[in-house]
Design an enzyme around this catalytic site. Structure first.
Site, PDB file in Angstrom:
ATOM      1  N   HIS A  66       0.813  -1.219   0.000  1.00 19.81           N
ATOM      2  CA  HIS A  66       0.000   0.000   0.000  1.00 19.81           C
ATOM      3  C   HIS A  66       0.850   1.274   0.000  1.00 19.81           C
ATOM      4  O   HIS A  66       0.356   2.353   0.315  1.00 19.81           O
ATOM      5  CB  HIS A  66      -0.971   0.011   1.183  1.00 19.81           C
ATOM      6  CG  HIS A  66      -1.795  -1.234   1.303  1.00 19.81           C
ATOM      7  ND1 HIS A  66      -2.712  -1.604   0.339  1.00 19.81           N
ATOM      8  CD2 HIS A  66      -1.819  -2.207   2.249  1.00 19.81           C
ATOM      9  CE1 HIS A  66      -3.286  -2.749   0.694  1.00 19.81           C
ATOM     10  NE2 HIS A  66      -2.753  -3.137   1.844  1.00 19.81           N
ATOM     11  N   ARG A 113      -3.283  18.586   1.412  1.00 22.57           N
ATOM     12  CA  ARG A 113      -1.934  19.058   1.074  1.00 22.57           C
ATOM     13  C   ARG A 113      -1.598  18.603  -0.337  1.00 22.57           C
ATOM     14  O   ARG A 113      -2.346  17.834  -0.947  1.00 22.57           O
ATOM     15  CB  ARG A 113      -0.913  18.458   2.042  1.00 22.57           C
ATOM     16  CG  ARG A 113      -0.988  16.940   2.100  1.00 22.57           C
ATOM     17  CD  ARG A 113       0.048  16.325   3.007  1.00 22.57           C
ATOM     18  NE  ARG A 113      -0.159  14.908   3.219  1.00 22.57           N
ATOM     19  CZ  ARG A 113       0.169  13.938   2.382  1.00 22.57           C
ATOM     20  NH1 ARG A 113       0.729  14.250   1.216  1.00 22.57           N
ATOM     21  NH2 ARG A 113      -0.050  12.674   2.666  1.00 22.57           N
TER      22      ARG A 113
END
Length: 448
Positions: free
Chosen positions: A11, A73
């Protein structure tokens, strides 16, 4: 627009690209609209990245994607978006945070070409991607057209276990996806890192992987092809060992010559010549070296005297037999890079690093000689948990301790059945790579 981050391991993103290969215009529109609606729903202001997961089993379709998360962000892979749009997203982020409006509207933006980014990590793919630490004795990035390097380290810096293991981001932009991948591969091929192990060879293999090249990949691609990508234990590079030994022998002779000449105040002398000349035919000697921490024997043979040629032939005794090399010739594209330190020589060949050093019989840790039941730290890290104590019976595979490094936990297990005789660490301690964690007296040893 969008980025595809499907090439992952555990992941964690490995290679990202923009635009997503095979992305239909209808799905791009639907996904972009969903991202904007998510931001509006919470009154969001600032830079942000919305992530979706898609079912691509029947091709990308506008009704086959789902919201996963939003990161408030910019993200690591933002340079690929900058490459295909020609915009500086960091500047945009600062302007919006200062209260300014976006410099451009969506209709003012267009996709130009294709961009890919590879994350260069301090890790060892041949050892389960274990984090790798240490001093960067050499750091050189490959140059190629359309390539950008983002890094926060430099040669001589120390890669510690306390932060993310990323050394650099290598970003390539091209007119087409194939051109971008070619440029990325060329930059990776020219990248040299000596000291910590890196995934540069693994990344280069990914750029050449047939399925990835064809756009036929998903989040399980790396796991399904880990062996073909070389992310499994590999045999020692015997040619790199041979070249490293030759380099050490040459350096040793040059140093001895310099010292002898200085002591004797002589500039030239037949006794200072290092061409292997002798009157009695070929001469051989056996020397021992440590290669990647493993002891090997090398047979050095100086052939019949040949003017101007002082290098010996080298036969290296590796696991599985003796590898003989009787020729100094090797193709230009196999030319290695050498990095010499006071204690070791690093040979970088075909992207792989081989550490060669002369064996010192006095430089032995007598207190922790390696035994069949020895459990050592595979990398520098923090001991999170210890599961055993002296006198405890364990079976092969039982958990001994957990070590954390660079945001990942690694479980150390018993190599065999037996009794724990020593535990050298406590939870919360920092340990160095190779440090003893525990010792186990095996069942066979007890019986003896």
């Amino acid at each position: 627009f969008e980025r595809d981050c499907s090439l992952q391991r555990r992941h964690q993103k490995v290679i990202e690209e923009a635009p997503a290969p095979g992305m239909p215009a209808a799905m791009r529109e639907a996904m972009g609209r969903a991202a904007v609606e998510a931001a509006r729903a919470v009154g969001y202001v600032g830079a942000g990245t919305v992530e979706f997961i898609a079912d691509g089993s029947q091709g990308l379709q506008p009704d086959r994607f789902w919201f996963m998360e939003m990161n408030t962000r910019l993200q690591v892979e933002h340079p690929v978006t900058e490459a295909i749009t020609g915009q500086d997203l960091v500047e945009w982020q600062l302007r919006v945070a200062s209260g300014e409006r976006l410099p451009l509207l969506q209709e003012n933006l267009a996709i130009e070409g294709h961009a890919v980014e590879a994350r260069l990590y301090a890790e060892d793919p041949e050892k389960g991607f274990l984090p790798s630490t240490g001093k960067l004795h050499a750091l050189e990035f490959g140059a190629a057209e359309g390539v950008r390097i983002d890094t926060g380290v430099e040669e001589g810096a120390e890669v510690s276990p306390y932060y993310d293991p990323m050394i650099a981001k290598v970003i390539a932009h091209g007119a087409t996806r194939d051109e971008a991948l070619d440029r990325l591969g060329a930059a990776l091929a020219g990248t040299v890192v000596a000291g910590p192990r890196t995934n540069v060879t693994f990344l280069k293999a990914l750029t050449e992987a047939e399925g990835f090249r064809a756009g036929d990949f998903d989040t399980g691609f790396i796991d399904r092809n880990v062996e073909a990508l070389g992310a499994v234990p590999q045999p020692m590079d015997a040619e790199a060992v041979r070249l490293g030994i030759l380099k050490l022998v040459d350096a040793d002779w040059s140093q001895r010559n310099w010292q002898d000449g200085r002591l004797n105040n002589e500039n030239t002398s037949p006794w200072q010549t290092v061409d292997g000349f002798q009157l009695s035919g070929p001469r051989s000697t056996t020397r021992r070296y440590l290669v990647n921490g493993e002891l090997v024997e090398a047979q050095l043979t100086w052939p019949a005297p040949t003017p101007g040629h002082g290098n010996p032939n080298v036969a290296v005794r590796l696991a599985g037999g003796v590898s003989r090399f009787l020729d100094d010739y090797f193709p230009v594209y196999h030319l290695p890079m050498f990095t010499q330190t006071p204690h070791a020589l690093f040979v970088i060949r075909n992207g792989r690093q081989t550490e060669v050093r002369a064996f010192d019989p006095l430089d032995v840790d007598l207190d922790h000689l390696d035994g069949g039941g020895s459990v050592k730290a595979p990398m520098h890290g923090k001991v999170v948990q210890v599961f055993v104590e002296p006198g405890q019976q364990v079976a092969k595979g039982d958990r001994i301790a957990v070590i954390e490094a660079m945001k990942m936990e690694h479980t150390l297990v018993a190599p065999s059945d037996g009794t724990v005789t020593m535990v050298a660490v406590l939870a919360g301690e920092q340990v160095a790579e190779g440090a003893p964690v525990a010792s186990i007296e095996t069942t066979q040893e007890q019986a003896a």
